[in-house]
Motif scaffolding. Structure first.
Motif, PDB file in Angstrom:
ATOM      1  N   LEU A 102       2.703  -0.830  -0.925  1.00 57.32           N
ATOM      2  CA  LEU A 102       1.771  -1.942  -1.144  1.00 57.32           C
ATOM      3  C   LEU A 102       1.582  -2.753   0.143  1.00 57.32           C
ATOM      4  O   LEU A 102       0.487  -3.252   0.416  1.00 57.32           O
ATOM      5  CB  LEU A 102       2.256  -2.837  -2.291  1.00 57.32           C
ATOM      6  CG  LEU A 102       2.131  -2.220  -3.692  1.00 57.32           C
ATOM      7  CD1 LEU A 102       2.580  -3.214  -4.762  1.00 57.32           C
ATOM      8  CD2 LEU A 102       0.703  -1.746  -3.983  1.00 57.32           C
ATOM      9  N   THR A 114      -0.849  -0.964   2.276  1.00 55.40           N
ATOM     10  CA  THR A 114      -2.185  -1.110   1.687  1.00 55.40           C
ATOM     11  C   THR A 114      -2.841  -2.408   2.171  1.00 55.40           C
ATOM     12  O   THR A 114      -4.003  -2.412   2.589  1.00 55.40           O
ATOM     13  CB  THR A 114      -2.067  -1.100   0.141  1.00 55.40           C
ATOM     14  OG1 THR A 114      -1.595   0.181  -0.250  1.00 55.40           O
ATOM     15  CG2 THR A 114      -3.403  -1.376  -0.521  1.00 55.40           C
ATOM     16  N   ASN A 115      -2.091  -3.488   2.156  1.00 54.71           N
ATOM     17  CA  ASN A 115      -2.638  -4.762   2.612  1.00 54.71           C
ATOM     18  C   ASN A 115      -2.869  -4.783   4.120  1.00 54.71           C
ATOM     19  O   ASN A 115      -3.835  -5.379   4.601  1.00 54.71           O
ATOM     20  CB  ASN A 115      -1.714  -5.921   2.206  1.00 54.71           C
ATOM     21  CG  ASN A 115      -1.928  -6.308   0.751  1.00 54.71           C
ATOM     22  OD1 ASN A 115      -2.935  -5.945   0.150  1.00 54.71           O
ATOM     23  ND2 ASN A 115      -0.969  -7.045   0.198  1.00 54.71           N
ATOM     24  N   GLN A 157      -6.941  -9.690  -2.872  1.00 56.08           N
ATOM     25  CA  GLN A 157      -6.212  -8.867  -3.853  1.00 56.08           C
ATOM     26  C   GLN A 157      -5.246  -9.746  -4.649  1.00 56.08           C
ATOM     27  O   GLN A 157      -4.895 -10.842  -4.222  1.00 56.08           O
ATOM     28  CB  GLN A 157      -5.440  -7.741  -3.150  1.00 56.08           C
ATOM     29  CG  GLN A 157      -4.243  -8.183  -2.316  1.00 56.08           C
ATOM     30  CD  GLN A 157      -4.613  -8.742  -0.948  1.00 56.08           C
ATOM     31  OE1 GLN A 157      -5.749  -8.667  -0.509  1.00 56.08           O
ATOM     32  NE2 GLN A 157      -3.629  -9.316  -0.262  1.00 56.08           N
ATOM     33  N   TYR A 165      -5.123  -2.232  -3.875  1.00 60.52           N
ATOM     34  CA  TYR A 165      -3.781  -2.817  -4.051  1.00 60.52           C
ATOM     35  C   TYR A 165      -3.374  -2.859  -5.527  1.00 60.52           C
ATOM     36  O   TYR A 165      -2.360  -2.281  -5.921  1.00 60.52           O
ATOM     37  CB  TYR A 165      -3.768  -4.218  -3.423  1.00 60.52           C
ATOM     38  CG  TYR A 165      -2.427  -4.903  -3.417  1.00 60.52           C
ATOM     39  CD1 TYR A 165      -1.495  -4.658  -2.401  1.00 60.52           C
ATOM     40  CD2 TYR A 165      -2.081  -5.812  -4.410  1.00 60.52           C
ATOM     41  CE1 TYR A 165      -0.262  -5.300  -2.385  1.00 60.52           C
ATOM     42  CE2 TYR A 165      -0.850  -6.466  -4.402  1.00 60.52           C
ATOM     43  CZ  TYR A 165       0.048  -6.204  -3.383  1.00 60.52           C
ATOM     44  OH  TYR A 165       1.262  -6.846  -3.376  1.00 60.52           O
ATOM     45  N   SER A 166      -4.203  -3.496  -6.352  1.00 59.29           N
ATOM     46  CA  SER A 166      -3.891  -3.538  -7.789  1.00 59.29           C
ATOM     47  C   SER A 166      -3.982  -2.128  -8.383  1.00 59.29           C
ATOM     48  O   SER A 166      -3.225  -1.775  -9.296  1.00 59.29           O
ATOM     49  CB  SER A 166      -4.840  -4.489  -8.518  1.00 59.29           C
ATOM     50  OG  SER A 166      -6.186  -4.165  -8.254  1.00 59.29           O
ATOM     51  N   ASN A 211      -5.935   4.482   1.015  1.00 59.13           N
ATOM     52  CA  ASN A 211      -4.682   3.842   0.583  1.00 59.13           C
ATOM     53  C   ASN A 211      -4.059   4.573  -0.609  1.00 59.13           C
ATOM     54  O   ASN A 211      -2.849   4.772  -0.660  1.00 59.13           O
ATOM     55  CB  ASN A 211      -4.935   2.372   0.230  1.00 59.13           C
ATOM     56  CG  ASN A 211      -4.994   1.494   1.478  1.00 59.13           C
ATOM     57  OD1 ASN A 211      -4.318   1.754   2.474  1.00 59.13           O
ATOM     58  ND2 ASN A 211      -5.809   0.453   1.428  1.00 59.13           N
TER      59      ASN A 211
END
Ligand code: SAH
Ligand code: DHB
Ligand code: MG
Length: 270
Positions: free
Chosen positions: A26, A29-30, A42, A72-73, A103
């Motif tokens: 995660l 991803t950010n 997000q 992300y979610s 991602n």
């Protein structure tokens, strides 16, 4: 940042450090999203954990997300699915969808996740036309003015037992301030009022403060259709009832989720 909002953020970070721990996937991803210049809107880490837990607790096998951003979610929920589970995520912006695909692939979830580019209204209509099996959990997080429409579409793609979750429904308290009449607040109010008025739904809002300020998520459960409904709520017209969940059996649902007539809610009153 004011002292109050800084305190909310500090509590989020405290909880994150104690309860969540590091999460390479995660975090990457950010990082990638920020490098690509996507807006940092997000869900927070502890909200992502809540989504994960809702997927796990509901036993969901099919998840629908409206509003992907960088995934992300998406990743938080897809990781909570069993291996044969599927997540479909709808994203207007083609660049967001591309970043999200990368991602999702890095997270090792490409097989489980389908990202559909385009306006959510069109993709939702397409899913209905395709006869997509009902989803077990739906997460609404795209343009807020679309929420009333997305709710109708999500219900048409639901079954008894489906869980609906919607982000950003408190809006720093604006929903309860009569002076606030902009399009977003008006649409979010309509959305929440529709949740409250639909006899198929048992819904609540969880107000939240944290790194994203003061906001909250709506959570709703789709009960049995109108044939075994709660006491009638007058503001729901007969037209709205046509879109009731399509099955009363529970053919594709996860084990243990009430879908049959044996599991009737006892009523919405106290
Ligand atoms: N769920 C994501 C954040 C989504 S931000 C997360 O928590 O990680 C909202 C996203 O909705 C943005 O990427 C935006 O491009 C997308 N969006 C806005 N309008 C849309 C529409 N009409 N259809 C589909 N997606 C839309
Ligand atoms: C915005 C959108 C979101 O979904 C969110 O959680 C926060 C901000 C936005 O469009 O600004
Ligand atoms: Mg959001």
């Amino acid at each position: 940042m004011g002292a109050e909002t800084e305190r909310w953020a500090a509590v989020d970070r405290w909880i994150e450090a104690r309860l969540l721990g590091p999460d390479e996937v995660l975090e990457a991803t950010n990082r990638v999203a920020a490098e690509a210049g996507l807006p940092p809107i997000q869900v927070s880490a502890i909200q992502a954990r809540l989504l994960e837990l809702l997927v796990r607790a509901s036993g969901a096998r099919r998840v629908l997300e409206i509003g992907t951003l960088a995934g992300y979610s998406t990743i938080a929920m897809a990781r909570a699915l069993p291996p044969e589970g599927r997540l479909v995520s709808l994203e207007l912006d083609r660049r967001h969808a591309e970043v999200a695909r990368a991602n999702v692939a890095r997270a090792g979830l490409a097989e489980r996740v389908e990202i559909r580019p385009g306006p959510a209204r069109e993709s939702l209509a397409e899913l209905s036309r395709e006869g997509a099996p009902p989803f077990d959990l739906v997460f609404l997080d795209a343009d807020k003015t679309g929420y009333p429409d997305y709710l109708r579409a999500a219900l048409a793609l639901s079954r008894p037992g489906t869980v609906l979750v919607a982000d950003n429904v408190v809006r720093e308290g604006a929903i309860a301030e009569p002076k606030q009449t902009d399009a977003v607040v008006t649409a979010v109010r309509q959305f929440l009022e529709a949740l409250g008025a639909d006899p198929r739904l048992r819904a609540t809002v969880v107000p939240m403060v944290g790194v994203k300020g003061y906001d909250g998520m709506a959570i709703a459960w789709v009960g049995p259709g109108p044939a075994v409904s709660w006491p009638a709520v007058s503001s729901v017209g007969p037209g709205d009832r046509e879109t009731s969940a399509r099955t009363t059996e529970n053919k594709s649902g996860p084990p243990g989720v009430p879908g049959g007539p044996a599991h009737r809610p006892t009523g919405r009153g106290p």
